[in-house]
Every structure is written in C-alpha cells, then in structure tokens.
Design an enzyme around this catalytic site. Structure first.
Site, PDB file in Angstrom:
ATOM      1  N   GLU A 194       0.776  -1.097   0.156  1.00  0.00           N
ATOM      2  CA  GLU A 194       0.197  -0.003   0.189  1.00  0.00           C
ATOM      3  C   GLU A 194       0.856   1.165  -0.007  1.00  0.00           C
ATOM      4  O   GLU A 194       1.754   1.448   0.784  1.00  0.00           O
ATOM      5  CB  GLU A 194      -0.838  -0.049   1.260  1.00  0.00           C
ATOM      6  CG  GLU A 194      -2.406   0.418   0.839  1.00  0.00           C
ATOM      7  CD  GLU A 194      -3.132  -0.302  -0.068  1.00  0.00           C
ATOM      8  OE1 GLU A 194      -2.920  -0.052  -1.188  1.00  0.00           O
ATOM      9  OE2 GLU A 194      -3.439  -1.486   0.376  1.00  0.00           O
TER      10      GLU A 194
ATOM     11  N   ASP B 261      -3.821   0.080 -10.433  1.00  0.00           N
ATOM     12  CA  ASP B 261      -5.304  -0.089 -10.615  1.00  0.00           C
ATOM     13  C   ASP B 261      -5.464  -0.469 -11.925  1.00  0.00           C
ATOM     14  O   ASP B 261      -6.348  -1.442 -12.291  1.00  0.00           O
ATOM     15  CB  ASP B 261      -5.993   0.861 -10.021  1.00  0.00           C
ATOM     16  CG  ASP B 261      -6.038   1.505  -8.805  1.00  0.00           C
ATOM     17  OD1 ASP B 261      -5.230   0.569  -8.041  1.00  0.00           O
ATOM     18  OD2 ASP B 261      -6.433   2.459  -8.367  1.00  0.00           O
TER      19      ASP B 261
END
Length: 382
Positions: free
Chosen positions: A34, A174
């Site tokens: 992350e 993404d």
C-alpha cells in the site's frame, strides 16, 4: 440479468442495431503493498469478479456515442475530429473522453463507435471502478479497430487519462491489474518496470472484501501530502524514488530526518519488503505467513503511514480475532475509510461474516457491506 445482457439489450433498443462486441474490465483489490506504487515499488493485487462491461460496435464516421446505463441512461456524444474537452456536468463522461483523447495521441488508427456501459464495481469503496472503466474503454477501441496496443499500454493510457484529463493523481497499479489480471492468481507488479509475475492463490482460499462504509473525506488532500513526504524522503537519500533506498541505509540515518518523514519512509521500505515476501508465501501456499505479513502491513499503515481510521481498525480486529492464524486481514486502498481485505480459507467465510455483522455496527454505528470475490481474468471480450 447479467451486465452483458443488460448492455446488449439497451444497445439494440437505443441504437436500433445489435452490438458486435462485449468487453469487460475488472475492478481490483490489493492484497498487500500500500502506497508503494508511486514510490516505484511492488504491489500484489488481484482482479475481482466485479467489472465494467461495454457493449459496442464500430461506426463508419468519426463520432463516439456513449450511454451510461448506471446513470439513468445519460448520454454523451463527441467527435474525433474536434478537440476533446471535459464535459461540464457528467463526471463519468470525462473518463471516457480522457481515454479516447489519450488513445488518439498513441494511435490515430481508429474511428467512431457506439458504446453502452454498465458496471457493478462498488463506487467509492477503493475497488477501482474508475480504472476498470478506463481499461474497458481502451480495450473497446483496441478490439474494434485491432490497435497494436498491449495490456500495459492500455493501462498506461488509462492512468494518463485519469492524471491529466480527469485530474486525479493515481499510480499505475489499478489500471495494470484490470488489464492484466489472471484467474485464480494475484499479480506481483513492479511499478517501475511494469513487469508482472502471476502468483497462484492457495487452493480453497477466499478473497473477502468488507467495506467499512465510513465516508472517506481526507483521502485526496492527505494522499497528496503522503506523496510529498515520500518525495522529500527520496530527495534526502538523493535517489529518484524510495524504491532505491535500502532499510540498512535508512536505519543508519533515520534520526537525521524529520520525524514524520521518517515514519512515512519506514512504511514504504518495510512494505516493499513485505510485498515481495508475500508473493513467495502465497506461491508456497503459506496462508499463515501471509497472515503475519498482512498484520504487519496494517500496523505499519496505522502507526507509520497514519492512514487508517478507528472504524477500519475495528473491522481488522474483529476479523483477526475470528480467524487467528488461519489467514490475514488488513486495510486495503488509499486509506481514511474504504475497505479491508481478508485472505482466508473458504470454510471460515461464514464465521467471519457472522462476527462482523454482530460486532461492527454495534461498535461503530455503521453497517458494513461484505463481498466474497474470486480472483478473475483481466480485460477482454466477454
């Protein structure tokens, strides 16, 4: 009715002829890694079985017509021969327009098309509904016009559209996982080289996503602050990105850095190491080690990167107390709300769902949303 059926029937009804192609691109969940993507680091996402579907056909002119089935069949129309500018009122249109505009910069070899778009990726949950839309639109033109673009190029095109046309600063993860996802696998992505390695998920493991339904407010401003802090850290080490700093180097001079920047850098460096190790643990079917790494990741996001909120921490605690060492759970996504992801044996899903439904709302006053996902194939015809 499936998304494909829904878009095909609306296409025929509205345009008066049948669609020739149906294209899907999935949303994603990041298992670990992350805030590493914009630091040129590693991420380990998988595509999920929630997607954007577009039924489409070529036109013999230079007009693009679009219908958004999820927005009361709102329409958009623009010409490839005019400068493509932002739509005044329809934000969804700008994702389509941005992708097409940036595709034109890459390859002029396509004409108009009719598109009907529908999707079931939950919006605002951090599951990348926007990247799914961008990759789906890029894939539509690539398939209709046989453009010589691979998945990575379609992903980069979507990222450029979001950064430069829509105006949202995002990393490449993404779009890349939406374009290149592999069924029953996660993908270890090197965000510098864009190299990918498919990592099989252990047999019988379920990917569970739980939306805290805590409304994210700080995400934009705080995200940009975190990026700046990471860039400050990289400059201190005279490196292009934190990817290039070793933990040893960092530990020697951490005391010289601003204390807040120190915490941010420590998260990125340790998270990169965890992500690479997590790919090995998964490949060996070691859910116990994966669970330990996910727990360390969550603690680092909470204490060093400071991007969790009490509601998210509560969800993680409930799931962890239920599964023990049988799997892992952590916050996933940009932070300040959104979702947690759990990787657990399928037979533990009912127990986790029960524990969360009994405890989360009682502790926070908010009702969660629970998704059980299958790691899915990336963009293509459906």
């Amino acid at each position: 009715m499936s998304l494909k059926d829904k878009t095909q029937s609306l296409f025929a009804e509205t345009f008066g002829y049948p669609a020739t192609h149906a294209i899907q691109a999935p949303g994603r969940v990041n298992l670990i890694g992350e805030h590493t993507d914009y630091n040129d680091g590693f991420v380990l996402p998988c595509a999920i079985d929630y997607q954007t579907v577009i039924s489409c056909a070529k036109r013999d002119d230079r007009i693009v017509r679009v219908i958004a089935a999820d927005y009361d069949n709102q329409t958009d129309e623009f010409s490839l021969d005019e400068p493509i500018v932002a739509h005044d009122t329809q934000q969804w249109s700008n994702y389509v327009r941005g992708v097409v505009k940036h595709l034109q910069m890459r390859n002029k070899g396509f004409g108009g098309a009719d598109l009907v778009i529908a999707g079931n990726v939950p919006q605002g949950a951090g599951l990348s509904s926007s990247a799914s839309l961008e990759v789906a639109v890029g894939t539509v033109f690539q398939q209709l016009y046989h453009l010589p673009l691979d998945g990575a190029q379609i992903a980069l095109n979507g990222q450029e559209a979001e950064n430069q046309f829509v105006g949202c600063n995002c990393g490449i993860m993404d779009q890349l996982i939406s374009a290149l996802g592999k069924k029953e696998h996660a993908l270890l992505i090197d965000c510098r080289s864009l190299g990918t390695k498919a990592v099989p998920l252990p047999k019988g493991a379920a990917v569970v996503i739980i939306n805290s339904n805590f409304k994210r407010t700080l995400v934009g401003s705080e995200y940009n602050t975190r990026r700046e802090q990471c860039e400050t850290g990289a400059r201190f080490f005279q490196q292009p990105a934190l990817r290039d700093v070793s933990l040893n180097e960092f530990n020697k001079v951490a005391h010289e850095l601003d204390p807040v920047v120190t915490k941010r850098v420590r998260h990125v460096l340790t998270e990169n190491a965890r992500t690479v190790e997590a790919a090995s643990a998964l490949a060996q079917g070691d859910l116990k080690r994966m669970g330990e790494l996910m727990a360390e990741s969550h603690a680092s996001m909470r204490d060093d990167f400071e991007i969790t909120v009490p509601q998210i921490d509560t969800l993680v605690e409930i799931v962890k107390a239920t599964i023990g060492d049988k799997g892992g759970v952590r916050m996933t996504g940009g932070g300040f709300g959104g979702c947690v992801v759990a990787l657990i044996p399928e037979e533990w899903v009912p127990a986790v769902q029960d524990a969360v439904s009994q405890q989360y709302e009682a502790k926070t006053g908010i009702k969660e949303t629970f998704y059980v996902c299958k790691p899915s194939q990336g963009a293509g015809q459906c």
